[in-house]
Design a protein around this motif. Structure first.
Motif, mmCIF file in Angstrom:
data_model
loop_
_atom_site.group_PDB
_atom_site.id
_atom_site.type_symbol
_atom_site.label_atom_id
_atom_site.label_comp_id
_atom_site.label_asym_id
_atom_site.label_seq_id
_atom_site.Cartn_x
_atom_site.Cartn_y
_atom_site.Cartn_z
ATOM 1 N N LEU A 144 1.009 -1.155 0.120
ATOM 2 C CA LEU A 144 -0.089 -0.003 -0.045
ATOM 3 C C LEU A 144 0.937 1.315 -0.126
ATOM 4 O O LEU A 144 0.729 2.314 -0.706
ATOM 5 N N ARG A 159 -6.516 10.331 -1.968
ATOM 6 C CA ARG A 159 -6.507 8.844 -1.679
ATOM 7 C C ARG A 159 -6.163 8.423 -0.134
ATOM 8 O O ARG A 159 -6.802 7.514 0.355
ATOM 9 N N GLU A 162 -9.759 8.845 1.557
ATOM 10 C CA GLU A 162 -10.306 7.425 0.974
ATOM 11 C C GLU A 162 -9.832 6.248 1.933
ATOM 12 O O GLU A 162 -10.739 5.553 2.284
ATOM 13 N N GLY A 163 -8.410 6.120 2.176
ATOM 14 C CA GLY A 163 -7.947 5.048 2.858
ATOM 15 C C GLY A 163 -8.469 5.306 4.358
ATOM 16 O O GLY A 163 -8.940 4.147 5.012
ATOM 17 N N PHE A 189 -9.653 -4.315 2.153
ATOM 18 C CA PHE A 189 -9.542 -3.021 2.267
ATOM 19 C C PHE A 189 -9.533 -2.377 1.108
ATOM 20 O O PHE A 189 -10.261 -1.234 0.884
ATOM 21 N N HIS A 190 -8.880 -2.581 -0.193
ATOM 22 C CA HIS A 190 -8.768 -2.220 -1.450
ATOM 23 C C HIS A 190 -10.049 -2.118 -1.921
ATOM 24 O O HIS A 190 -10.615 -1.357 -2.706
ATOM 25 N N ARG A 193 -12.514 0.528 -0.294
ATOM 26 C CA ARG A 193 -11.936 1.849 -0.708
ATOM 27 C C ARG A 193 -12.467 2.078 -2.150
ATOM 28 O O ARG A 193 -12.917 3.298 -2.434
ATOM 29 N N SER A 231 -7.213 -2.574 10.067
ATOM 30 C CA SER A 231 -6.762 -1.722 8.824
ATOM 31 C C SER A 231 -7.263 -0.389 9.341
ATOM 32 O O SER A 231 -6.545 0.416 8.455
ATOM 33 N N LEU A 235 -3.826 0.578 7.793
ATOM 34 C CA LEU A 235 -4.021 1.040 6.357
ATOM 35 C C LEU A 235 -4.413 2.408 6.081
ATOM 36 O O LEU A 235 -4.522 3.016 5.103
ATOM 37 N N GLY A 236 -5.386 2.728 6.958
ATOM 38 C CA GLY A 236 -5.996 4.121 7.087
ATOM 39 C C GLY A 236 -5.031 5.218 7.735
ATOM 40 O O GLY A 236 -4.671 6.273 6.907
#
Ligand code: MG
Length: 375
Positions: A144, A159, A162-163, A189-190, A193, A231, A235-236
């Protein structure tokens, strides 16, 4: 049945910090959770119903977590049943007399729930679920970050926002999203998103944010309150924080001192970073150089009362020239602090995962909220 009487604030089982966040613009009139449920019978009925419906699945996680720690399953179930009786007695007492213990809001009910669990020696019901999701998210992080680094600069801030929305779907306190993660299931996750609702979002200040963040040296220091493990943090929020660091800001990441639902705790955040620094040099150097600080907020609930944060956090806020506050997650950003005013620009960002919250905002479940208040 003897009614359950919640402990007064200040009890050792109530992990409230003793400091008001120095960045509150109006500390004297600040109230976390502006919805007083005593004055709103429909809303009270909704929330009592939600707490009731959610508790059995929480207790199943609790028993599994206790067995994983080596407890006897029957003993754990017996204590869980006792928790169930106590919490039901408390909820029933509120239904009969909402003002019985004074002011009543969602945060107070959360505290009583956590108190009942901690008292029964169930300190961290979602430990296993958080660990599972942390590990899954960590596996995705390097690719990522590489994707984000390869993006055109102009597209990156959107982006990242959005994450944050996509990561925030890992919420085991909201019945809607808890079902997505039941029995070890997970969410891509992807994919989340890529399927976010189109703009304009329910509250949409993205254009203002894109202007704000594109200025040269947009902020000297930022305070970022993070919500959940998995996540959500990995990831966010970590990519978002990494971008603030890249733009020259010092960043304080503030998370719960004590476990509550699937919120990330300070101990978990530090262990996560032990792994993150092995795969990402920018974050490793920021942490090493003290430009990135991981701080306990003092909180032990899925919502946060900013008039009771830890001394450590209050001191960090006084030490740094903070000119951005970010509050992430439905409980912190919407349920408890949507109307909080700060001495610097503040972003409140979350995915709406509960019908009661959606109704209060005039939206629907899975709507997105991103409010930026520029001072
Ligand atoms: Mg949470």
């Amino acid at each position: 049945m003897t009614p359950f009487v919640p402990l007064p604030s200040g009890s050792p089982l109530r992990p409230w910090g003793d400091q008001a966040l120095p960045l509150l613009a109006q500390p004297a009139s600040y109230v976390a959770c502006s919805w007083d449920l005593r004055a709103a019978p429909d809303r009270l009925a909704y929330w009592l119903g939600l707490f009731r419906r959610h508790f059995p699945s929480l207790l199943e996680e609790t028993i599994a977590e206790a067995v994983d720690r080596g407890e006897n399953r029957d003993d754990a179930r017996h204590r869980a049943d006792e928790c169930s009786r106590k919490f039901e007695s408390y909820l029933q007492s509120l239904a009969e007399q909402p003002g019985r213990y004074g002011r009543l809001d969602i945060l107070e009910i959360c505290f009583v729930r956590e108190e009942i669990l901690r008292e029964a020696n169930f300190p961290d019901p979602y430990r296993l679920a958080k660990h599972r999701e942390n590990e899954a998210a960590l596996r995705l992080l390097p690719s990522l970050l590489a994707q984000l680094d390869a993006m055109p600069e102009a597209d990156l801030p959107r982006r990242l926002i959005e994450g944050i929305f996509a990561g925030n779907i890992f919420d085991l306190g909201a019945t809607q999203t808890a079902e997505l993660f039941e029995r070890g299931k997970t969410v891509d996750f992807h994919q989340v998103r890529s399927k976010l609702p189109p703009r304009p979002w329910l509250i949409d200040c993205l254009d203002a944010w894109l202007r704000w963040i594109a200025r040269p040296n947009p902020c000297r220091a930022a305070l970022v309150f993070v919500d959940n493990a998995g996540s959500d943090i990995v990831l966010g929020m970590i990519p978002f924080v990494r971008d603030l660091l890249r733009r020259g800001a010092n960043v304080i990441v503030a998370v719960n001192a004590f476990p509550s639902l699937n919120d990330v705790t300070i101990d978990e955040l530090k262990s996560l970073f032990d792994q993150v620094v092995k795969v990402d040099e920018p974050l490793a150097s920021a942490l090493r150089e003290g430009r990135l600080e991981l701080v306990s907020s003092g909180n032990g609930a899925p919502l946060i009362d900013l008039s009771h944060v830890s001394r450590e956090l209050a001191d960090a806020c006084r030490r740094l020239p903070i000119d951005l506050v970010v509050i992430e997650g439905m409980g912190r950003a919407i349920e408890s602090n949507l109307h909080a005013i700060f001495t610097c620009p503040a972003m409140k960002i979350a995915m709406v995962k509960d019908k009661g919250v959606a109704d209060a905002l005039g939206g629907k479940v899975y709507d997105l909220v991103m409010r930026l208040a520029e001072v």
